[in-house]
Design a protein around this motif. Structure first.
Motif, short mmCIF file in Angstrom:
data_model
loop_
_atom_site.label_atom_id
_atom_site.label_comp_id
_atom_site.label_asym_id
_atom_site.label_seq_id
_atom_site.Cartn_x
_atom_site.Cartn_y
_atom_site.Cartn_z
N ASN A 90 1.51 2.59 -8.92
CA ASN A 90 2.00 2.64 -7.54
C ASN A 90 1.30 3.70 -6.70
N PHE A 91 0.86 4.78 -7.32
CA PHE A 91 0.29 5.90 -6.57
C PHE A 91 -1.12 6.28 -7.01
N ASP A 92 -1.27 6.72 -8.25
CA ASP A 92 -2.54 7.28 -8.70
C ASP A 92 -3.70 6.29 -8.62
N SER A 93 -3.45 5.04 -8.99
CA SER A 93 -4.53 4.05 -8.96
C SER A 93 -5.04 3.83 -7.54
N LEU A 94 -4.21 4.16 -6.56
CA LEU A 94 -4.55 3.97 -5.15
C LEU A 94 -4.99 5.26 -4.48
N LEU A 95 -5.27 6.25 -5.30
CA LEU A 95 -5.79 7.54 -4.80
C LEU A 95 -4.75 8.30 -3.99
N MET B 133 0.83 -1.15 0.00
CA MET B 133 0.00 0.00 0.00
C MET B 133 0.88 1.22 0.00
N VAL B 134 0.23 2.36 -0.07
CA VAL B 134 1.05 3.54 -0.19
C VAL B 134 0.78 4.52 0.90
N GLY B 135 1.09 4.30 2.07
CA GLY B 135 0.74 5.19 3.14
C GLY B 135 1.69 6.32 3.23
N SER B 136 2.69 6.21 4.01
CA SER B 136 3.62 7.31 4.12
C SER B 136 4.92 6.95 3.49
N ALA B 137 5.54 5.97 3.97
CA ALA B 137 6.80 5.53 3.36
C ALA B 137 7.26 4.44 4.24
N LEU B 138 7.07 3.26 4.03
CA LEU B 138 7.24 2.21 4.99
C LEU B 138 7.92 2.60 6.27
N ARG B 139 7.29 2.24 7.34
CA ARG B 139 7.88 2.59 8.60
C ARG B 139 8.87 1.56 9.05
N ARG B 140 8.55 0.33 8.98
CA ARG B 140 9.45 -0.69 9.48
C ARG B 140 9.73 -1.67 8.37
#
Length: 422
Positions: free
Chosen positions: A125-130, A1-8
């Protein structure tokens, strides 16, 4: 998913984005798991240069920032290497879904896609996932770009829209994902995610519900913290219930009965409402995955306007590190037989506890000596080795024996493997 930028790096949600780590929850989430932003360091590319990857050529530009170290990892597909710990986790999850969710014809309800190319477009990676154009998760400092239009996927959710558009409504996606990240035992620029998506028609969702025929999936109302503006409360509650039941059964399958679970509200661009699942493992609360009710705009754009669904994503390294007690994420890339052989089990559900090994390779020494003709047994030599080498010596084998034709003595050659435990 594309949240912020993998945390861990060791765990990452896989659905639309991923979110991995214990960073503050909020607007920065890019995926189910997201990582802290990495320091940007982009190599200069010569004009007109191209990068060859998986049989295709990609022209480089000012966005290109792939390193040879990362490129060398592409195509390794650890999740598909039999008896690798990541393969074991994948197979356990797949086996659970195959057995628990069966269609009318008796075939598995969920299809599995574990060999999709890690090279995707930025739209996938980004647009399709809003993911908004200005979202921080798109930064060069957090991703590996081949150029402005292509990149190594930051989450397996990059394939979600395509699979939905192809008409699938229940599937698992497994694969390697790439995020620029810090250097320590919990982070690595390549890790692996597993995500699942399930859509429901009105008939499927309300089957078995009293007066279910009178209920509806959609309405036009206002968006709240509990539901999207296009979903009825009844539909949202049933989807949320099914999602949490599905995940509770999965985690119980992996960790055993009596597992204590709690849900934490969070935010992802592609689901609403969204949750993180935490489990109480050995007295410590651990975040293991992200999930939520899929954003209807995403579902509609893929051509499934008459369906409503859920999605979740988890990091395979994260689960493997917890289940097998592996303390360094870099070990998953080891080709050391001492590491790999610990996961060659006859049953994928067999319990495995990783036994730490030295970071240095094993030392093999051949030792030859004359033996007395009497009063000697092999165990005498074993005891001598244990007395001198202790537990540093992993194995001792007799590889050759020679009898002198004239003298009453024997010469033996022993092969000793020394494991340096430092």
């Amino acid at each position: 998913m594309v949240g912020s930028a993998l945390r861990r790096g060791s765990h990452a949600y896989v659905y639309l984005v991923s979110k991995a780590g214990h960073i503050s929850r909020g607007h920065q989430h890019q995926a189910w798991h997201s990582r802290p932003a990495a320091v940007e360091c982009v190599a200069q590319r010569a004009p007109g240069s191209v990068v060859e990857l998986l049989g295709k050529s990609y022209p480089q530009d000012d966005h290109s920032n792939l390193t040879q170290k990362v490129l060398a990892r592409v195509g390794r597909n650890l999740h598909n290497q039999q008896h690798h710990p990541l393969w074991l986790i994948k197979e356990r999850v797949k086996d659970h879904f195959y057995k628990q969710y069966v269609g009318r014809s008796g075939t598995p309800l969920f299809s599995v896609h574990d060999n999709l190319s890690p090279v995707v477009t930025t739209w996938q990676n980004f647009d399709s996932l809003l993911i908004p154009a200005e979202h921080p998760s798109r930064k060069k400092g957090d991703n590996y770009y081949l150029n402005r239009t292509h990149m190594l996927r930051a989450h397996t959710s990059a394939h979600q829209w395509d699979l939905l558009h192809a008409g699938l409504d229940a599937f698992l996606v497994v694969g390697d994902v790439y995020r620029r990240d810090q250097i320590d035992s919990q982070h690595y620029p390549v890790f692996h995610q597993l995500e699942a998506v399930r859509l429901f028609s009105k008939h499927e969702l309300f089957a078995g519900i009293e007066d279910g025929e009178s209920l509806q999936l959609f309405e036009q109302s206002s968006r709240s913290t509990h539901k999207q503006e296009t979903h009825t409360m009844e539909a949202m509650k049933l989807v949320e219930f099914d999602l949490k039941q599905t995940l509770t059964r999965l985690m119980t399958h992996l960790f055993g009965d009596g597992l204590e679970i709690r849900w934490v509200d969070c935010y992802f661009p592609f689901t609403h409402p969204s949750f993180e699942m935490e489990i109480n493992f050995r007295g410590e609360w651990l975040e293991v995955l992200g999930c939520g009710v899929m954003e209807q705009r995403l579902v509609n754009s893929a051509g499934a306007q008459d369906r409503i669904g859920w999605a979740f994503g988890l990091g395979l390294e994260r689960l493997a590190m917890i289940l097998y007690d592996i303390h360094d994420i870099r070990l998953f890339w080891s080709e050391d037989e001492r590491f790999l052989k610990q996961f060659r089990v006859a049953n994928i559900n067999q319990k495995v506890k990783f036994q730490p090994l030295s970071k240095y390779p094993a030392l093999i020494n051949d030792i030859s000596f004359w033996l007395p003709s009497e009063t000697y047994t092999e165990n005498d030599f074993y005891d001598l080795v244990r007395t001198i080498g202790g537990d540093l010596v992993e194995k001792v084998d007799l590889i050759d024996k020679f009898e002198h034709p004239k003298l009453p003595v024997q010469q033996c050659t022993w092969d000793a493997v020394f494991e340096v435990l430092l």
